[in-house]
Design a protein around this motif. Structure first.
Motif, short mmCIF file in Angstrom:
data_model
loop_
_atom_site.label_atom_id
_atom_site.label_comp_id
_atom_site.label_asym_id
_atom_site.label_seq_id
_atom_site.Cartn_x
_atom_site.Cartn_y
_atom_site.Cartn_z
N MET A 1 12.37 -51.51 38.97
CA MET A 1 12.84 -52.84 39.36
C MET A 1 11.73 -53.65 40.03
O MET A 1 11.60 -54.86 39.80
CB MET A 1 14.07 -52.72 40.26
CG MET A 1 15.29 -52.23 39.48
SD MET A 1 16.80 -52.19 40.45
CE MET A 1 16.57 -50.67 41.36
N GLU A 2 10.89 -52.99 40.82
CA GLU A 2 9.76 -53.67 41.46
C GLU A 2 8.77 -54.16 40.40
O GLU A 2 8.28 -55.29 40.47
CB GLU A 2 9.07 -52.75 42.46
CG GLU A 2 7.97 -53.42 43.23
CD GLU A 2 7.34 -52.51 44.27
OE1 GLU A 2 6.84 -53.04 45.26
OE2 GLU A 2 7.33 -51.27 44.08
N ALA A 3 8.48 -53.33 39.40
CA ALA A 3 7.57 -53.72 38.32
C ALA A 3 8.13 -54.92 37.56
O ALA A 3 7.39 -55.86 37.23
CB ALA A 3 7.32 -52.55 37.37
N PHE B 1 0.58 -57.19 34.11
CA PHE B 1 -0.42 -56.88 35.14
C PHE B 1 -0.79 -55.41 35.01
O PHE B 1 -0.03 -54.61 34.46
CB PHE B 1 0.11 -57.20 36.55
CG PHE B 1 1.32 -56.40 36.93
CD1 PHE B 1 1.20 -55.18 37.60
CD2 PHE B 1 2.60 -56.85 36.63
CE1 PHE B 1 2.32 -54.44 37.95
CE2 PHE B 1 3.72 -56.12 36.97
CZ PHE B 1 3.58 -54.91 37.63
N PRO B 2 -1.97 -55.03 35.50
CA PRO B 2 -2.40 -53.64 35.38
C PRO B 2 -1.76 -52.73 36.44
O PRO B 2 -1.41 -53.17 37.53
CB PRO B 2 -3.91 -53.71 35.60
CG PRO B 2 -4.11 -54.92 36.44
CD PRO B 2 -3.02 -55.89 36.05
N VAL B 3 -1.62 -51.49 36.06
CA VAL B 3 -1.26 -50.42 36.99
C VAL B 3 -2.40 -49.42 36.96
O VAL B 3 -3.03 -49.22 35.93
CB VAL B 3 0.09 -49.76 36.65
CG1 VAL B 3 1.24 -50.69 37.02
CG2 VAL B 3 0.19 -49.36 35.20
N VAL C 1 -2.74 -59.14 40.51
CA VAL C 1 -1.79 -58.12 40.97
C VAL C 1 -2.19 -56.80 40.34
O VAL C 1 -2.44 -56.73 39.14
CB VAL C 1 -0.34 -58.47 40.57
CG1 VAL C 1 0.62 -57.32 40.89
CG2 VAL C 1 0.12 -59.75 41.26
N ILE C 2 -2.25 -55.75 41.17
CA ILE C 2 -2.54 -54.40 40.69
C ILE C 2 -1.51 -53.47 41.31
O ILE C 2 -1.41 -53.38 42.53
CB ILE C 2 -3.95 -53.93 41.08
CG1 ILE C 2 -5.02 -54.88 40.57
CG2 ILE C 2 -4.19 -52.49 40.58
CD1 ILE C 2 -6.41 -54.61 41.13
N GLY C 3 -0.75 -52.77 40.48
CA GLY C 3 0.17 -51.75 40.96
C GLY C 3 -0.55 -50.41 40.97
O GLY C 3 -1.35 -50.13 40.07
N PHE D 1 1.38 -50.47 46.20
CA PHE D 1 1.54 -49.04 45.95
C PHE D 1 3.02 -48.75 45.77
O PHE D 1 3.85 -49.28 46.50
CB PHE D 1 0.99 -48.22 47.13
CG PHE D 1 -0.50 -48.31 47.28
CD1 PHE D 1 -1.33 -47.37 46.66
CD2 PHE D 1 -1.08 -49.32 48.03
CE1 PHE D 1 -2.71 -47.45 46.79
CE2 PHE D 1 -2.46 -49.41 48.18
CZ PHE D 1 -3.27 -48.47 47.56
N TYR D 2 3.33 -47.91 44.79
CA TYR D 2 4.72 -47.52 44.55
C TYR D 2 4.76 -46.01 44.32
O TYR D 2 3.78 -45.42 43.85
CB TYR D 2 5.31 -48.30 43.37
CG TYR D 2 4.58 -48.09 42.06
CD1 TYR D 2 5.00 -47.12 41.15
CD2 TYR D 2 3.46 -48.85 41.73
CE1 TYR D 2 4.32 -46.92 39.95
CE2 TYR D 2 2.79 -48.67 40.54
CZ TYR D 2 3.23 -47.70 39.66
OH TYR D 2 2.56 -47.51 38.48
#
Length: 180
Positions: free
Chosen positions: A72-74, A114-116, A91-93, A61-62
């Motif tokens: 930057m995390e992405a 990766f998906p968000v 990985v799912i954001g 979670f962001y």
């Protein structure tokens, strides 16, 4: 005369002032959810239970797409995707951003790696990742990463507003889960 803070500055001050806490402890069953997301700018449905059938899931979670820390995390997650894939992890954001924003973010910052997905109010509550924001209409999530084993058990929780250690801690947990 005092000047009022701009909405962006007010948000940044609020982000800095709120500690990130994840209440779901290791060993807890991860709440299942269905939502919409985007990968490479294309929308699709995401169901946690279906993703877990393929292997472990890193659910991170962001707070807000296109902010410096979240960008930057992405980038860091996208650079680590070959290793996550080698280990069989998805990985799912997730954030409370709308689908249109996530479609753009999935291409520009996640680099289509990766998906968000949209973190709905129910998902935010279930994972206890709400970031209290004074005066905010839309909910925001704090920065929390979960690694979920294929059986649905949470095996790692890391909650910190600083994005820098989320990828490394998630990868270490996936490696430990896979015995590598």
């Amino acid at each position: 005369m005092r000047r009022a803070l701009t909405p962006l500055l007010a948000t940044l001050f609020a982000l800095a002032a709120v500690p990130a806490d994840a209440a779901l402890p290791v060993g807890t069953r991860a709440p299942d959810f269905r939502t919409v997301g985007a990968l490479g700018g294309k929308p699709f449905g995401i169901h946690l239970a279906e993703r877990l059938k393929k292997g472990p899931v890193v659910l991170y979670f962001y707070p807000k797409a296109f902010t410096s820390g979240c960008t930057m995390e992405a980038h860091a997650f996208s650079e680590a995707m070959p290793e996550f894939k080698r280990l069989g992890a998805t990985v799912i954001g997730m954030s409370a951003d709308d689908l249109g924003t996530l479609k753009q973010f999935s291409v520009k910052e996640c680099r289509s790696a990766f998906p968000v997905a949209v973190a709905t109010p129910n998902t935010i509550k279930a994972y206890d990742v709400s970031m209290p924001m004074v005066g905010m209409v839309r909910p925001m999530t704090n920065r929390t990463s979960y690694v979920i084993a294929p059986d649905g058990r949470i095996v790692m929780v890391y909650s910190d507003l600083d994005w820098k250690d989320h990828v490394a801690k998630s990868l270490a947990a996936v490696r430990a889960l896979k015995g590598k």
